[in-house]
Design a protein around this motif. Structure first.
Motif, PDB file in Angstrom:
ATOM      1  N   GLU A  31      84.647  81.950  49.608  1.00 33.16           N
ATOM      2  CA  GLU A  31      84.595  82.704  48.358  1.00 33.16           C
ATOM      3  C   GLU A  31      83.152  83.093  48.040  1.00 33.16           C
ATOM      4  O   GLU A  31      82.206  82.481  48.529  1.00 33.16           O
ATOM      5  CB  GLU A  31      85.162  81.872  47.210  1.00 33.16           C
ATOM      6  N   ARG A  32      83.004  84.100  47.195  1.00 26.72           N
ATOM      7  CA  ARG A  32      81.682  84.569  46.794  1.00 26.72           C
ATOM      8  C   ARG A  32      81.636  84.736  45.277  1.00 26.72           C
ATOM      9  O   ARG A  32      82.603  85.196  44.662  1.00 26.72           O
ATOM     10  CB  ARG A  32      81.350  85.894  47.472  1.00 26.72           C
ATOM     11  N   TYR A  33      80.500  84.344  44.695  1.00 22.22           N
ATOM     12  CA  TYR A  33      80.309  84.529  43.258  1.00 22.22           C
ATOM     13  C   TYR A  33      80.355  86.009  42.888  1.00 22.22           C
ATOM     14  O   TYR A  33      80.124  86.890  43.714  1.00 22.22           O
ATOM     15  CB  TYR A  33      78.960  83.963  42.826  1.00 22.22           C
ATOM     16  N   HIS A  34      80.573  86.269  41.592  1.00 19.65           N
ATOM     17  CA  HIS A  34      80.661  87.630  41.092  1.00 19.65           C
ATOM     18  C   HIS A  34      79.342  88.149  40.537  1.00 19.65           C
ATOM     19  O   HIS A  34      79.225  89.348  40.265  1.00 19.65           O
ATOM     20  CB  HIS A  34      81.719  87.728  39.995  1.00 19.65           C
ATOM     21  N   HIS A  35      78.371  87.275  40.319  1.00 18.46           N
ATOM     22  CA  HIS A  35      77.130  87.720  39.688  1.00 18.46           C
ATOM     23  C   HIS A  35      75.918  87.085  40.357  1.00 18.46           C
ATOM     24  O   HIS A  35      75.950  85.924  40.775  1.00 18.46           O
ATOM     25  CB  HIS A  35      77.123  87.400  38.190  1.00 18.46           C
ATOM     26  N   ALA A  67      90.578  79.834  39.248  1.00 15.79           N
ATOM     27  CA  ALA A  67      89.365  80.095  40.031  1.00 15.79           C
ATOM     28  C   ALA A  67      89.281  81.582  40.289  1.00 15.79           C
ATOM     29  O   ALA A  67      90.250  82.196  40.725  1.00 15.79           O
ATOM     30  CB  ALA A  67      89.395  79.328  41.340  1.00 15.79           C
ATOM     31  N   ARG A  68      88.097  82.179  40.007  1.00 15.06           N
ATOM     32  CA  ARG A  68      87.963  83.608  40.210  1.00 15.06           C
ATOM     33  C   ARG A  68      86.763  83.977  41.060  1.00 15.06           C
ATOM     34  O   ARG A  68      86.433  85.158  41.148  1.00 15.06           O
ATOM     35  CB  ARG A  68      87.943  84.326  38.862  1.00 15.06           C
ATOM     36  N   ALA A  69      86.072  83.009  41.646  1.00 18.14           N
ATOM     37  CA  ALA A  69      85.229  83.362  42.794  1.00 18.14           C
ATOM     38  C   ALA A  69      86.224  83.666  43.907  1.00 18.14           C
ATOM     39  O   ALA A  69      87.221  82.972  44.052  1.00 18.14           O
ATOM     40  CB  ALA A  69      84.337  82.191  43.185  1.00 18.14           C
TER      41      ALA A  69
END
Length: 494
Positions: free
Chosen positions: A83-87, A22-24
């Motif tokens: 968490e927050r999205y990257h885009h 997971a990377r958010a």
């Protein structure tokens, strides 16, 4: 149509397996909120929770002949479980309706109840991959598990559809915006990509496409006025990368393929798999692929210098040539938009994009461009001239910074611009041309859109007379709250 082969090639062998990455992340969320303290204007990209409903306060005079529903769609939820999205493109679709009736304007908005939004709301965390953020906490079976339904809102044949470009349309109730379910145009087309930019057919119905780069194929759809599938095709296109929009003339479907390499990458988002190949000694061109409507096969390909493309204006046949409007972005702009999620604004748009008219000469095999406008985006024409010769092009223009701040109507013959700049403290969304009943010209109507008042943190519907945009909006419909920034929408007259 070979649906299994088309979907399988794009999703990859790992689609049905459960992964743990997971990377958010929380760090992106913290950076964004810290930046928003310093720059309140970043509130345009803040997270949205719940539904919205309210009446607008009007400044100016609402035209009595402008009655109907202005539908809009864009990403609304960017944060979940800390968490927050990257885009920016990753957020869950938030459908909006501005209702103009009886001298009043009312607004409502609610999330599209996709499979993704439902599953992740129940889990309290992001589960699935998205455009620019790799999350793999739960396996998925097809494109519609990942469907964000966040790009456009299309009224068609008495129904309303929330569109994304990687999967099916979602049908919404036109009055309440409640999600009615996934739209399957035909059983063998279930979960196929169906782009967010269908084009009206002057004979009735619409054209659309679905791109899946991993399969090097483009799906083409001709949908009848009653919603029936008339024709489909799979067209091979080598080195196919992200294709967001297309243009449709009387005889052709026109696609522009930006110079990206789609690289392998387990644990990478779809965006991260796009490697820009438009610079350096081995730079590849921007390719133009022209498909003939009568055969649904590629007629001819053309080349232009390497650029990125999001949106087209209109296309028409000019003798033995085809002409169309498009906004060209110089260089790879996809990743830069992702910085918004961490509170980083892109640098100025000036000099980095331009709106041009492209001429495709079939005899010589050459494509040429003529400049129409500088830095801007979201070109639109009057609906009655789609696929035929037009002389007015509506689009937004960039100010000194990275925001789009002006509304413009360009005369494509003379180059004259009739425009209004909202100035500092405003961020303008796409504006569309709405003709008056029995309109006699391309300026016989209105420019309708939304602008974000950044200082007050509220959404404002704007209406211009298309014959005199420079005079400023004839009415501003100001809400008492912020609305999520939308990408695209359409007007449905009452």
């Amino acid at each position: 149509m070979d649906r299994r082969r088309f979907l399988g090639a794009g999703l990859g062998a790992g689609a049905l397996t459960l992964a743990g990455a997971a990377r958010a992340d929380q760090a992106t969320r913290e950076r964004f909120h810290a930046a928003m303290v310093r720059d309140r204007a970043l509130g345009v990209y803040a997270d949205t929770t719940g539904s919205q409903a309210g009446a607008a306060i009007l400044s100016g005079r609402l035209p009595p002949d402008l009655q109907g529903s202005f539908y809009r769609n864009g990403p609304g939820r960017f944060e979940l479980g800390g968490e927050r999205y990257h885009h920016w493109f990753d957020g869950d679709g938030f459908a909006q309706r501005w209702t103009i009736a009886g001298g009043e304007v009312r607004h409502q908005g609610r999330f599209v109840a996709t499979r993704r939004h439902t599953d992740e709301s129940q889990a309290g965390q992001f589960l699935y991959p998205s455009f620019g953020t790799h999350v793999a906490r739960r396996g998925f079976r097809d494109n519609d598990t990942l469907n964000a339904a966040n790009t456009n809102l299309l009224p068609f044949n008495g129904r309303l559809y929330a569109l994304w470009e990687g999967g099916s349309a979602h049908e919404l109730d036109p009055e309440t915006l409640a999600t009615l379910g996934v739209k399957t145009w035909r059983d063998d087309l279930r979960a196929m990509p169906f782009s967010a930019h269908p084009k009206a057919d002057p004979q009735g119905g619409m054209w659309n496409f679905g791109a899946l780069p991993g399969a090097s194929r483009m799906a083409l759809y001709q949908i009848g006025a009653a919603g029936q599938v008339l024709r489909t095709a799979l067209v091979p296109i080598a080195r196919l990368a992200m294709v967001h929009d297309f243009a449709v003339s009387a005889k052709h479907l026109i696609f522009m393929i930006p110079p990206y390499d789609l690289v392998a990458g387990e644990g990478k988002s779809f965006l991260e798999r796009h490697a820009w190949a438009g610079s350096g000694p081995d730079a590849r061109p921007l390719r133009i692929v022209v498909v003939a409507k009568d055969t649904l096969a590629v007629r001819q390909e053309f080349e232009l210098p390497p650029d990125m493309v999001f949106h087209f204006g209109n296309a028409w046949e000019d003798g033995d040539c085809t002409r169309f409007d498009v906004v060209l972005h110089h260089g790879d702009v996809l990743a830069e938009l992702g910085g918004l999620m961490a509170g980083r604004r892109p640098s100025t748009l000036q000099g980095r994009s331009e709106t041009v008219q492209v001429c495709l000469d079939y005899a010589s095999g050459r494509a040429s461009t003529a400049r129409l406008f500088g830095a801007g985006e979201f070109p639109r024409v009057m609906p009655q001239v789609v696929s035929s010769r037009h002389r007015r092009l509506a689009l937004l223009g960039a100010g000194r910074g990275a925001e789009l701040s002006s509304v413009n109507l360009v005369d494509t013959d003379s180059g004259k611009v009739d425009g209004h700049d909202f100035g500092e403290g405003w961020q303008v969304e796409e504006h569309i041309l709405v003709p008056r009943r029995h309109a006699r010209s391309e300026t016989d109507g209105y420019l309708v859109g939304v602008a974000q008042d950044l200082r007050k943190g509220v959404g404002v519907m704007t209406v211009f007379d298309a014959a005199c945009v420079a005079d400023g909006p004839v009415v501003l419909a100001r809400l008492p709250y912020r609305t999520p920034h939308c990408f695209h929408g359409n007007f449905l007259p009452a």
